[in-house]
Write an enzyme that holds these catalytic residues in place. Structure first.
Site, short mmCIF file in Angstrom:
data_model
loop_
_atom_site.label_atom_id
_atom_site.label_comp_id
_atom_site.label_asym_id
_atom_site.label_seq_id
_atom_site.Cartn_x
_atom_site.Cartn_y
_atom_site.Cartn_z
N SER A 199 79.38 110.53 35.38
CA SER A 199 80.76 110.98 35.38
C SER A 199 80.96 112.11 34.36
CB SER A 199 81.69 109.79 35.13
OG SER A 199 83.03 110.12 35.39
N ASP A 294 84.36 107.88 46.20
CA ASP A 294 84.60 108.44 44.87
C ASP A 294 85.39 109.74 45.00
OD1 ASP A 294 84.51 109.46 42.29
OD2 ASP A 294 82.34 109.36 42.11
N HIS A 324 83.06 105.07 42.48
CA HIS A 324 82.81 105.68 41.18
C HIS A 324 82.63 104.57 40.12
CE1 HIS A 324 83.10 109.03 38.29
NE2 HIS A 324 83.64 108.13 37.48
#
Length: 355
Positions: A199, A294, A324
């Site tokens: 991320s 995501d 995610h």
């Protein structure tokens, strides 16, 4: 009596209950989860859907909060609930990385019995540049060290809003430089250092790779980009499709960016929106993983295409039934565990080919 139960004990009890629930037969889990979630030709993993349903029932519906302190506390609680059993067979040593801003903490993970030198993965945790720390990603780093057979240096870079952009990038670059300059001390060589992250951490790993190839700093041998954030300037289709109810929400993403880079006119800076770099030629080979459900999916996959167009070797993998942040619940969700095993295996293979 409730005052005698510590938050950690409560989290462990919740973790045990959640693991037991997710081990129930699929027919029972389906009743908990509800009708299958199907979006964009994909179907969400049943156990992930059940976990999200249970989180919704307990009011844990997003990562952001009214204050950064509350959001960070929520992530700490979530980590304790979701991390699963402790991973053994890895030695962990605290480190201090000197930087121009005064230094950051780090942890060196070394699989027991691993010879010297070995590849070192400099790892940057996720959390929207606002949340996360060495503890939040301890289990992930232990897992990668053990199953990929590498040393891992996890970096505790500065967080926003106390330290807004580009503080995290500066810490990431200086930590990588430290690893190159202290390779022997870290059990590696300057020719065997990779960077990676998930991320926001994937964003930092890409930024470090771009910085190194554009300077006299030795470039990483590999960049491991796990559902990375790569463009803060554009809303893509996946952000509209998966904007709510799938762990990372549209509101969360705005909240993170408002803390990290509040100046909207500066969000196209390629140190933040790495996808917008003019030239990606010469970047390190990349392993890029995205999740099907995501909001960041499309921008991550576009970055992979741009790297390929620039002649960079890329292995791109979409885990189309996951959300995610799936690394964080590898200890309790079978599909997430399988995905992280695959990532570790790909990392091991890529580094072996390099060697």
């Amino acid at each position: 009596m409730s005052q005698l139960v510590s938050p950690r004990m409560q989290a462990r009890a919740q973790s045990t209950v959640l693991r037991n629930v997710l081990r129930l037969p699929p027919s029972v889990l389906r009743r908990i989860a509800g009708a299958p979630t199907r979006i964009d030709g994909q179907e969400l993993d049943l156990r992930v859907q059940a976990m999200l349903r249970l989180q919704h029932l307990t009011g844990q519906t997003q990562l952001s909060a009214n204050t950064t302190e509350a959001a960070r506390a929520g992530m700490r609680r979530g980590t304790e609930v979701l991390q699963g059993p402790a991973i053994t067979g890895v030695d962990v040593t605290g480190k201090h990385v000197p930087t121009s801003a005064g230094g950051v903490g780090a942890r060196l993970y070394q699989p027991k019995g691993l010879g010297q030198p070995s590849t070192l993965l400099v790892y940057y945790h996720g959390g929207g540049w606002v949340l996360g720390d060495l503890d939040s990603h301890d289990s992930v780093c232990r897992f990668l060290a053990r199953h990929a057979g590498v040393r891992v240096l996890s970096v505790d870079y500065r967080l926003a809003p106390e330290h807004p952009f580009p503080a995290a990038v500066d810490d990431a670059v200086e930590s990588y430089r430290y690893a190159v300059e202290h390779a022997d001390e870290l059990g590696t060589s300057a020719d065997s250092i990779a960077v990676g992250g998930d991320s926001a951490g994937g964003n930092l790993a890409a930024a470090v790779s771009q910085y190194a190839t554009g300077s006299d700093l030795k470039a990483p041998v590999l960049q491991v980009l796990l559902y990375p954030a790569v463009d803060a300037s554009t809303r893509r289709r996946s952000r509209e499709l998966f904007s709510d109810g799938l762990l990372l929400t549209d509101e969360d993403m705005d909240w993170f960016m408002d803390h990290y880079q509040p100046d909207e006119e500066q969000r196209g800076d390629p140190r933040l929106s790495v996808l917008l770099a003019d030239d990606l030629t010469g970047q390190p080979p990349a392993y890029l993983a995205t999740a099907g459900f995501d909001p960041l999916r499309d921008e991550g996959e576009e970055y992979g295409r741009r790297l390929r167009e620039a002649g960079v070797p890329v292995v791109a993998r979409r885990f189309d039934d996951l959300v995610h942040g799936f690394l964080q619940f590898h200890g309790i969700v079978d599909r997430s565990h399988e995905a992280l095993l695959e990532i570790a295996g790909s990392l091991r293979t890529a580094l072996a080919l390099h060697a």
